[in-house]
Write a protein that holds these residues in place. Structure first.
Motif, PDB file in Angstrom:
ATOM      1  N   UNK A 147      51.128  77.242  28.053  1.00 28.00           N
ATOM      2  CA  UNK A 147      51.955  77.489  28.977  1.00 28.00           C
ATOM      3  C   UNK A 147      51.852  76.433  30.316  1.00 28.00           C
ATOM      4  N   UNK A 148      51.835  75.177  29.841  1.00 23.71           N
ATOM      5  CA  UNK A 148      51.997  74.193  30.661  1.00 23.71           C
ATOM      6  C   UNK A 148      50.933  73.743  31.490  1.00 23.71           C
ATOM      7  N   UNK A 149      49.622  74.293  31.268  1.00 26.52           N
ATOM      8  CA  UNK A 149      48.515  73.861  32.078  1.00 26.52           C
ATOM      9  C   UNK A 149      47.862  72.444  31.346  1.00 26.52           C
ATOM     10  N   UNK A 150      47.056  71.936  32.213  1.00 32.27           N
ATOM     11  CA  UNK A 150      46.175  70.973  31.391  1.00 32.27           C
ATOM     12  C   UNK A 150      44.718  70.965  32.061  1.00 32.27           C
ATOM     13  N   UNK A 151      43.925  70.469  31.447  1.00 32.13           N
ATOM     14  CA  UNK A 151      42.493  70.220  31.586  1.00 32.13           C
ATOM     15  C   UNK A 151      42.069  68.798  31.216  1.00 32.13           C
ATOM     16  N   UNK A 152      41.506  68.200  31.907  1.00 33.47           N
ATOM     17  CA  UNK A 152      40.715  67.084  31.833  1.00 33.47           C
ATOM     18  C   UNK A 152      39.888  66.779  32.928  1.00 33.47           C
ATOM     19  N   UNK A 153      38.978  65.657  32.632  1.00 35.71           N
ATOM     20  CA  UNK A 153      38.259  65.051  33.685  1.00 35.71           C
ATOM     21  C   UNK A 153      38.725  64.957  35.154  1.00 35.71           C
ATOM     22  N   UNK A 154      39.956  64.632  35.531  1.00 36.66           N
ATOM     23  CA  UNK A 154      40.525  64.493  36.602  1.00 36.66           C
ATOM     24  C   UNK A 154      40.774  66.019  37.018  1.00 36.66           C
ATOM     25  N   UNK A 155      41.348  67.054  36.159  1.00 37.83           N
ATOM     26  CA  UNK A 155      41.353  68.392  36.662  1.00 37.83           C
ATOM     27  C   UNK A 155      40.567  69.373  35.780  1.00 37.83           C
ATOM     28  N   UNK A 156      39.273  69.357  36.015  1.00 44.82           N
ATOM     29  CA  UNK A 156      38.399  70.040  35.242  1.00 44.82           C
ATOM     30  C   UNK A 156      38.193  71.559  35.368  1.00 44.82           C
ATOM     31  N   UNK A 157      39.027  72.139  36.179  1.00 44.09           N
ATOM     32  CA  UNK A 157      39.224  73.594  36.212  1.00 44.09           C
ATOM     33  C   UNK A 157      40.785  74.097  35.915  1.00 44.09           C
ATOM     34  N   UNK A 158      40.857  75.233  35.389  1.00 38.01           N
ATOM     35  CA  UNK A 158      42.092  75.692  34.791  1.00 38.01           C
ATOM     36  C   UNK A 158      42.264  77.060  34.866  1.00 38.01           C
ATOM     37  N   UNK A 159      43.008  77.823  35.152  1.00 39.64           N
ATOM     38  CA  UNK A 159      43.406  79.310  35.041  1.00 39.64           C
ATOM     39  C   UNK A 159      44.411  79.472  33.979  1.00 39.64           C
ATOM     40  N   UNK A 160      44.372  80.285  33.168  1.00 43.76           N
ATOM     41  CA  UNK A 160      45.447  80.343  32.238  1.00 43.76           C
ATOM     42  C   UNK A 160      45.522  81.788  31.750  1.00 43.76           C
ATOM     43  N   UNK A 161      46.099  82.070  30.475  1.00 46.26           N
ATOM     44  CA  UNK A 161      46.322  83.311  29.963  1.00 46.26           C
ATOM     45  C   UNK A 161      46.583  83.307  28.478  1.00 46.26           C
ATOM     46  N   UNK A 162      46.141  84.075  27.790  1.00 47.86           N
ATOM     47  CA  UNK A 162      46.424  84.292  26.164  1.00 47.86           C
ATOM     48  C   UNK A 162      47.859  85.001  26.078  1.00 47.86           C
ATOM     49  N   UNK A 163      48.516  84.948  24.972  1.00 45.79           N
ATOM     50  CA  UNK A 163      49.622  85.527  24.614  1.00 45.79           C
ATOM     51  C   UNK A 163      49.814  86.952  25.071  1.00 45.79           C
ATOM     52  N   UNK A 164      48.566  87.875  25.022  1.00 47.60           N
ATOM     53  CA  UNK A 164      48.524  89.224  25.142  1.00 47.60           C
ATOM     54  C   UNK A 164      48.325  89.450  26.636  1.00 47.60           C
TER      55      UNK A 164
END
Length: 436
Positions: A147-164
């Motif tokens: 879904x075009x999100x990324x997570x790494x040490x520079x961006x260590x938090x993320x909100x996302x969703x599963x296909x359902x």
């Protein structure tokens, strides 16, 4: 680096992280050897034909590899290993069996070796574990990347969703000191209805009938409550009452509202990219939604300055809009709205903000989570206007808690809502018996 390349680079033999020979059983060694062979086969197939192998092709490769390396194993054991390998390569690894369990409503991964889940409002420790934090990171990456999100040490938090549509939040080191933390709030495969909420004891038939009338009568509704209290679930149920001939725009951080109408436009906020650019906030989307000719605007949750734009929309012809917010009571929710409007940076005087709130919000529904894990609509209050500098509310329904020996109960306060006049103007029937 693609998924298969990362998995090839860090094979399960390393991921398993077994410290001594006593911890490595024969099945684990076999699984690791077969896993490496499968990844190698998939990499060769990808180089030759391009694109990722389909599920059918992946299962066929797993079966043929197991036939070659584990022909002596009993069929049930071989099938178990095949499922485990497929989940590790194509699915969410150890979490797949929890995702497939419809009775589980939330999954909480606290590092590689501790996975909790919620069932019927109660937290339980599962027997599911990951090999180590690297496998867990791989699963998180597999969730957020599509879904075009990324997570790494520079961006260590993320909100996302599963296909359902299930909501996902992940936090990784250095912010999390216990390793990667993953929280998945699952959504029911079949959306809950008001009949479900009544059968669960979340509200009464009279309360449901009144809320239905309020939605059809185009009242602006705010659902408040704490984390996990069922705000979004109630919002989904209320949205089912919106007529199918209206244009609806939904706005969320991660799309999770499940509407059944055909004319629905879903907008999703976007975080900044690796360069810190390109962020699209909820507030940006609310302002843009006003140009999309919506009949109703539904904001998944107001947390900041977008509250001002939402109030403006409710006050300028978009009646029947709905949103949710975090608060411990209906009165606290209005106080939080004041704070969120101030976060917009407009330096508005408090009386002007309160006047906006009193004009925009018609109804506030408080959702609460009980000690036994159940969720209930503990208060339905009407905003009736201003007296001086104070917003006046009147409670229509409330949940009266028991004394410890008896169950609580819902009751009407006996007050006839002032909004009944507006509902009657919109040809919505309101029965006096609901409030007796």
């Amino acid at each position: 680096m693609g998924l298969l390349e990362r998995m090839d680079k860090k094979s399960p033999a390393v991921v398993n992280g077994a410290g001594t020979a006593a911890e490595v059983d024969e099945a684990a060694v076999l699984r690791d050897r077969v896993h490496m062979q499968i990844v190698e086969t998939l990499n060769k197939r990808e180089e030759k034909h391009g694109g990722t192998a389909s599920e059918t092709e992946t299962r066929a490769i797993i079966e043929s590899t197991l036939e070659e390396h584990a022909a002596s194993l009993a069929r049930p054991e071989r099938n178990r290993i095949a499922v485990e390998l497929f989940d590790s390569i194509r699915g969410l690894g150890p979490l797949e069996k929890l995702i497939a369990d419809d009775s589980i409503t939330e999954i909480m991964v606290n590092g590689a070796k501790q996975v909790y889940f919620e069932r019927r409002g109660k937290l339980m420790l599962s027997d599911v574990t990951f090999y180590d934090n690297d496998q867990l990171l791989n699963v998180i990456d597999r969730i957020v990347s599509p879904i075009g999100r990324h997570i790494d040490e520079a961006n260590p938090m993320v909100d996302a969703r599963l296909p359902d549509g299930s909501r996902v939040n992940a936090v990784i080191p250095p912010l999390s000191l216990k390793g990667p933390v993953l929280t998945i709030r699952k959504f029911s495969r079949s959306p809950l209805t008001v009949d479900n909420l009544i059968s669960y004891g979340s509200l009464t038939i009279k309360m449901a009938a009144f809320l239905e009338a309020c939605v059809k009568g185009r009242l602006n509704i705010l659902v408040s409550g704490g984390t996990g209290s069922g705000k979004t679930t109630l919002l989904n149920v209320l949205s089912a009452y919106i007529p199918h001939d209206e244009r609806i725009v939904t706005i969320e951080d991660a799309a999770e509202i499940q509407l059944q109408q055909s004319h629905v436009l879903t907008l999703e906020a976007r975080p900044a990219n690796l360069e810190g650019k390109g962020q699209i906030t909820i507030r940006d989307l609310v302002r843009n939604a006003l140009r999309m000719r919506p009949d109703r605007i539904i904001v998944g949750e107001v947390r900041g300055g977008e509250a001002l734009d939402m109030l403006q929309a409710m006050n300028t012809g978009h009646e029947g809009s709905m949103t949710t917010g975090h608060a411990n009571s209906t009165r606290d929710m209005l106080a939080r709205l004041e704070t969120m409007v101030l976060m917009a940076g407009m330096n508005l005087p408090i009386p002007a903000i309160r006047q906006q709130i009193a004009s925009a919000i018609d109804l506030v529904v408080q959702q609460s989570r009980m000690r036994d894990g159940s969720r209930k609509a503990t208060s339905i209050s009407e905003v009736v206007g201003m007296e001086g500098d104070v917003i006046v509310m009147q409670e229509i329904f409330r949940y009266e808690y028991g004394d410890g020996r008896s169950q609580g109960r819902f009751r009407s306060t006996g007050i006839m809502p002032r909004c009944c006049e507006k509902l009657a103007m919109n040809s919505v029937v309101v029965k006096d018996e609901w409030f007796s």
